[in-house]
Design an enzyme around this catalytic site. Structure first.
Site, mmCIF file in Angstrom:
data_model
loop_
_atom_site.group_PDB
_atom_site.id
_atom_site.type_symbol
_atom_site.label_atom_id
_atom_site.label_comp_id
_atom_site.label_asym_id
_atom_site.label_seq_id
_atom_site.Cartn_x
_atom_site.Cartn_y
_atom_site.Cartn_z
ATOM 1 N N HIS A 64 0.845 -1.201 0.000
ATOM 2 C CA HIS A 64 0.000 0.000 0.000
ATOM 3 C C HIS A 64 0.876 1.245 0.000
ATOM 4 C CE1 HIS A 64 0.935 -0.413 4.254
ATOM 5 N NE2 HIS A 64 0.291 0.689 4.558
ATOM 6 N N HIS A 66 1.201 3.953 2.019
ATOM 7 C CA HIS A 66 1.730 4.710 3.155
ATOM 8 C C HIS A 66 3.246 4.745 2.982
ATOM 9 C CE1 HIS A 66 -2.044 4.164 5.861
ATOM 10 N NE2 HIS A 66 -2.018 5.364 5.299
ATOM 11 N N ASP A 68 5.958 4.579 4.646
ATOM 12 C CA ASP A 68 6.930 3.617 5.199
ATOM 13 C C ASP A 68 6.976 2.314 4.403
ATOM 14 O OD1 ASP A 68 4.301 3.402 6.293
ATOM 15 O OD2 ASP A 68 5.018 2.125 7.914
ATOM 16 N N HIS A 69 6.081 2.159 3.442
ATOM 17 C CA HIS A 69 6.070 0.925 2.637
ATOM 18 C C HIS A 69 6.570 1.129 1.208
ATOM 19 C CE1 HIS A 69 3.922 -1.627 5.597
ATOM 20 N NE2 HIS A 69 3.646 -0.420 6.068
ATOM 21 N N HIS A 144 -7.256 -1.736 5.978
ATOM 22 C CA HIS A 144 -6.359 -0.707 6.512
ATOM 23 C C HIS A 144 -6.993 0.654 6.237
ATOM 24 C CE1 HIS A 144 -2.638 0.615 8.155
ATOM 25 N NE2 HIS A 144 -2.090 1.025 7.029
ATOM 26 N N ASP A 214 -0.132 -4.310 6.640
ATOM 27 C CA ASP A 214 -0.804 -3.405 7.565
ATOM 28 C C ASP A 214 -2.287 -3.734 7.555
ATOM 29 O OD1 ASP A 214 1.664 -2.232 7.777
ATOM 30 O OD2 ASP A 214 0.927 -0.178 7.580
ATOM 31 N N HIS A 272 6.720 -5.007 11.693
ATOM 32 C CA HIS A 272 6.108 -3.673 11.640
ATOM 33 C C HIS A 272 5.854 -3.129 13.049
ATOM 34 C CE1 HIS A 272 3.111 -0.532 10.411
ATOM 35 N NE2 HIS A 272 3.832 -0.530 9.296
HETATM 36 ZN ZN LIG Z 1 0.057 1.607 6.586
#
Ligand SMILES: [Zn+2]
Length: 305
Positions: A64, A66, A68-69, A144, A214, A272
């Site tokens: 996804h 976000h 941090d990914h 999520h 997530d 995570h």
């Molecule tokens: Zn996320």
């Protein structure tokens, strides 16, 4: 030669990186093929640190959007270009990632020397996104805050190993070998039926691996990944922050363990982790009260599937 199916954790952190916990990323190796799943901002340094050649990666899967990914992806593509990559890269992602990459390349006037083949992930159901002679990969929806997908990797049946001595004894023509390797009986030169079990040894059982990056606690996952051998499940929080986990559409260590139990997984890997927790032992302890085979993903750790 027994085919290897293993994963290396390149990052295990949540939103903000810490020195010991780079953001989400892992690399899966199956018989010499490399699948990079998520691409946190330190990805290039992590690949160097753990000695993966970036040009050997032909498949990148992003769960996804976000930061941090995926924030490491633009830099990684840029480096692939600068280091002379010519071969196509396969990118499995939500459609908006193409807009982000196109925009970045347009503004920086970057013209990549290789093409990107996009496979856009379906938000609603389980879909086959990759298949070759050894492996199938499915995406499936996670719950999520924004569109998010998990991935399920399933090995295809492995070939039976021919016992050459026995093969000669039974007077079997080599042209029949492909049938025996698939576990089919054959007829030998003398017209006699020979069972594959007589002249082969069975391969090891096929393995499967699921990644739930997530997600809020979601028993609906059972429909998509029931019976998976190894489950990677996020565990951003411990149970003391159950309310916060719910509010931010994340999970706790015990919730991840409940999912592992529900889907009859054999091994649970937690990852995570929120930067607010100094040590990871508490995650292992919390989950171990519910599920008996738990690992806590640490940077650089390798797991055989
Ligand atoms: Zn996320």
């Amino acid at each position: 030669l027994v085919p290897s199916f293993k994963i290396t954790i390149l990052g295990n952190g949540a939103a903000s990186p810490t020195l010991e916990r780079p953001p989400s990323s892992q690399i899966i190796e199956l018989s010499g093929r490399y699948f990079l799943v998520d691409c946190g901002e330190s990805i290039q340094l992590q690949l160097r640190k753990y000695k993966f050649s970036i040009q050997k990666i032909d498949h990148i899967l992003i769960t996804h959007l976000h930061g941090d990914h995926y924030l490491g992806l633009l830099g990684l593509l840029q480096s692939m270009h600068l280091l002379g990559r010519k071969s196509e890269i396969n990118l499995y992602c939500q459609p908006e990632l193409k807009e982000i990459i196109d925009l970045q390349n347009r503004i920086s006037q970057t013209f990549l020397n290789f093409s990107i083949r996009y496979v856009f992930l379906e938000p609603e159901d389980k879909y086959l996104i990759f298949e070759d002679e050894k492996l199938r990969i499915y995406s499936f929806p996670l719950k999520h805050r924004i569109a998010c997908n998990g991935f399920l990797l399933e090995e295809k049946p492995l070939p039976f190993t021919i016992n050459k001595k026995k093969l000669d004894q039974y007077n079997i023509d080599v042209s029949q070998i492909h049938k025996l390797k698939k576990g089919m009986d054959v007829e030998n030169e003398d017209g006699q039926r020979v069972s594959y079990q007589e002249v082969t040894t069975a391969p090891r059982a096929t393995k499967s691996y699921a990644i739930c990056s997530d997600t809020i606690y979601d028993e609906g996952l059972k429909t998509f990944i029931n019976g998976v051998d190894v489950l990677y499940h996020e565990s951003t929080f411990l149970n003391d922050m159950k309310e916060r986990a719910k509010k931010t559409f994340h999970s706790t260590a015990s919730q991840a363990a409940h999912i592992a139990l529900l889907i009859h997984a054999k091994h649970l890997i937690l990852g995570h982790f929120s930067a607010r927790y100094g040590h990871l032992q508490a995650f292992a302890d919390e989950a171990a009260g519910i599920f008996n085979n738990v690992s806590v993903a640490k940077e650089g750790e390798v797991y055989q599937i």
